[in-house]
Design a protein around this motif. Structure first.
Motif, PDB file in Angstrom:
ATOM      1  N   GLU A 238       0.809  -1.221   0.000  1.00  0.00           N
ATOM      2  CA  GLU A 238       0.000   0.000   0.000  1.00  0.00           C
ATOM      3  C   GLU A 238       0.842   1.269   0.000  1.00  0.00           C
ATOM      4  O   GLU A 238       0.524   2.233  -0.702  1.00  0.00           O
ATOM      5  N   ASN A 239       1.907   1.302   0.786  1.00  0.00           N
ATOM      6  CA  ASN A 239       2.700   2.525   0.920  1.00  0.00           C
ATOM      7  C   ASN A 239       4.065   2.450   0.238  1.00  0.00           C
ATOM      8  O   ASN A 239       4.889   3.350   0.410  1.00  0.00           O
ATOM      9  N   LEU A 240       4.299   1.389  -0.493  1.00  0.00           N
ATOM     10  CA  LEU A 240       5.483   1.288  -1.345  1.00  0.00           C
ATOM     11  C   LEU A 240       4.959   0.970  -2.749  1.00  0.00           C
ATOM     12  O   LEU A 240       4.742  -0.190  -3.084  1.00  0.00           O
ATOM     13  N   PRO A 241       4.724   1.983  -3.568  1.00  0.00           N
ATOM     14  CA  PRO A 241       4.015   1.777  -4.842  1.00  0.00           C
ATOM     15  C   PRO A 241       4.641   0.733  -5.753  1.00  0.00           C
ATOM     16  O   PRO A 241       3.925   0.011  -6.447  1.00  0.00           O
ATOM     17  N   TYR A 242       5.974   0.672  -5.771  1.00  0.00           N
ATOM     18  CA  TYR A 242       6.647  -0.299  -6.628  1.00  0.00           C
ATOM     19  C   TYR A 242       7.829  -0.917  -5.884  1.00  0.00           C
ATOM     20  O   TYR A 242       8.530  -0.231  -5.137  1.00  0.00           O
ATOM     21  N   ILE A 243       8.048  -2.192  -6.126  1.00  0.00           N
ATOM     22  CA  ILE A 243       9.270  -2.877  -5.714  1.00  0.00           C
ATOM     23  C   ILE A 243      10.003  -3.242  -6.999  1.00  0.00           C
ATOM     24  O   ILE A 243       9.425  -3.863  -7.901  1.00  0.00           O
ATOM     25  N   LEU A 244      11.271  -2.860  -7.104  1.00  0.00           N
ATOM     26  CA  LEU A 244      12.066  -3.146  -8.285  1.00  0.00           C
ATOM     27  C   LEU A 244      13.154  -4.152  -7.937  1.00  0.00           C
ATOM     28  O   LEU A 244      13.801  -4.030  -6.884  1.00  0.00           O
ATOM     29  N   VAL A 245      13.360  -5.120  -8.809  1.00  0.00           N
ATOM     30  CA  VAL A 245      14.466  -6.053  -8.644  1.00  0.00           C
ATOM     31  C   VAL A 245      15.310  -5.992  -9.907  1.00  0.00           C
ATOM     32  O   VAL A 245      14.810  -6.204 -11.014  1.00  0.00           O
ATOM     33  N   GLU A 246      16.587  -5.675  -9.723  1.00  0.00           N
ATOM     34  CA  GLU A 246      17.491  -5.541 -10.857  1.00  0.00           C
ATOM     35  C   GLU A 246      17.743  -6.919 -11.479  1.00  0.00           C
ATOM     36  O   GLU A 246      18.129  -7.856 -10.787  1.00  0.00           O
ATOM     37  N   LYS A 247      17.502  -7.031 -12.779  1.00  0.00           N
ATOM     38  CA  LYS A 247      17.608  -8.323 -13.459  1.00  0.00           C
ATOM     39  C   LYS A 247      19.036  -8.863 -13.451  1.00  0.00           C
ATOM     40  O   LYS A 247      19.246 -10.074 -13.426  1.00  0.00           O
ATOM     41  N   SER A 248      20.020  -7.972 -13.485  1.00  0.00           N
ATOM     42  CA  SER A 248      21.405  -8.417 -13.623  1.00  0.00           C
ATOM     43  C   SER A 248      22.080  -8.714 -12.296  1.00  0.00           C
ATOM     44  O   SER A 248      23.083  -9.428 -12.253  1.00  0.00           O
ATOM     45  N   THR A 249      21.567  -8.174 -11.192  1.00  0.00           N
ATOM     46  CA  THR A 249      22.227  -8.345  -9.893  1.00  0.00           C
ATOM     47  C   THR A 249      21.339  -8.953  -8.820  1.00  0.00           C
ATOM     48  O   THR A 249      21.841  -9.494  -7.829  1.00  0.00           O
ATOM     49  N   GLY A 250      20.018  -8.824  -8.967  1.00  0.00           N
ATOM     50  CA  GLY A 250      19.107  -9.270  -7.921  1.00  0.00           C
ATOM     51  C   GLY A 250      18.928  -8.261  -6.818  1.00  0.00           C
ATOM     52  O   GLY A 250      18.219  -8.528  -5.834  1.00  0.00           O
ATOM     53  N   ASP A 251      19.551  -7.077  -6.935  1.00  0.00           N
ATOM     54  CA  ASP A 251      19.367  -6.037  -5.921  1.00  0.00           C
ATOM     55  C   ASP A 251      17.909  -5.579  -5.903  1.00  0.00           C
ATOM     56  O   ASP A 251      17.254  -5.482  -6.945  1.00  0.00           O
ATOM     57  N   VAL A 252      17.407  -5.288  -4.697  1.00  0.00           N
ATOM     58  CA  VAL A 252      16.014  -4.915  -4.515  1.00  0.00           C
ATOM     59  C   VAL A 252      15.930  -3.433  -4.161  1.00  0.00           C
ATOM     60  O   VAL A 252      16.692  -2.926  -3.334  1.00  0.00           O
TER      61      VAL A 252
END
Length: 288
Positions: A238-252
């Motif tokens: 609800e309060n974090l509109p998007y979660i991104l995960v980097e395809k090349s590293t797996g960093d969140v």
């Protein structure tokens, strides 16, 4: 076929370059973190005529006005401060942006000139000529021809509801399913660290009801309909509109804040999510 013919014709018309010019060595690219806030040092701050500082790596990259249209450009996770022209649904950038800021190289081979990125080459001119580095080139056509994934996102991730073009040449190390599990794992570790800490700020204790709500949201994370080249994009918090995960590293990473400006506490950001960050999930859930 028509698109390819138009692109070939455009490239063949690129002109004037007096000597072979080579792109600078590509710098190590930074992650997609940013912070956008009101510049309260501005002399017009008290009047409400605010400007907003877009800050990357603790340095303001440029300033925006509310309602001002700005097309953000991301290349392999690095923000490029470039003049992007949108015409008839096509994005154009000057040749010098490709060479100086996006890791392209202009190389002379035989009697021709090539644009080079990694192991990919694109013929610019088949005979000796000179080129004008201010010439505007179609960003998607050039980048995809040299092996990039290119996406255009109208709003939601960048500040003040502005669009984002992402160009990404990097390889993919995680599947979408693996990235989703990685996001859930990292966010769950943050929630567990918050529970173990027992409080979120001074006298504000962890609320079991909020903990249960957060756990349900993490479990319900799902793939977003929006896409960004180089990243898997998930929604459901609800309060974090998007979660991104980097395809090349797996960093969140997570997006915080929204494009609703006009108040002194306005903040939008993308920040890296570190495992066991006990304070991350206080954003928006316990505090505004």
């Amino acid at each position: 076929m028509k698109k390819k013919r138009c692109f070939a014709a455009l490239l063949s018309c690129i002109m004037l370059w007096q000597t072979p010019v080579f792109g600078a060595e590509q710098e190590e690219l930074s992650p997609p973190e940013y912070r956008c806030t009101i510049d309260n040092t501005d002399e017009d701050y008290a009047s409400g005529d605010w400007k907003y500082g877009f800050t990357v790596e603790e340095e303001p990259l440029f300033y925006l006005k509310e309602g001002e249209k700005h097309v953000f450009l991301l290349c392999d996770g690095k923000y490029v401060d470039a003049p992007v022209l949108i015409a008839k649904d096509t994005a154009y950038v000057p040749l010098w942006v490709l060479i100086n800021d996006m890791g392209f190289e202009l190389r002379e081979e035989g009697n021709g000139l090539l644009l080079v990125r990694g192991n990919q080459k694109l013929t610019v001119s088949s005979k000796e000529s000179t080129l004008d580095t201010s010439k505007m080139l179609p960003l998607r056509d050039v980048s995809e021809a040299l092996g990039a994934e290119v996406t255009y996102m109208r709003k939601g991730v960048m500040p003040l509801e502005n669009p984002l073009i992402s160009v990404d040449f990097r390889g993919t190390e995680l599947t979408e399913e693996e990235a989703l599990e990685k996001a859930k794992e990292v966010l769950t570790s943050c929630l567990e660290a918050q529970q173990e800490q027992g409080y979120v700020h001074e006298d504000t204790l962890v609320d079991p009801k909020i903990t249960k709500k957060l756990a349900a949201e993490i479990d319900a994370l799902h793939v977003s309909e929006d896409v960004i080249a180089g990243y898997y994009l998930f929604e459901g918090m609800e309060n974090l509109p998007y979660i991104l995960v980097e395809k090349s590293t797996g960093d969140v990473y997570c997006k915080t804040g929204s494009g609703d400006a006009g108040n002194g506490s306005y903040v939008e950001a993308i920040q890296k999510v570190e495992a066991d960050d006990a304070d991350l999930l206080a954003i928006g859930y316990y505090f505004g």
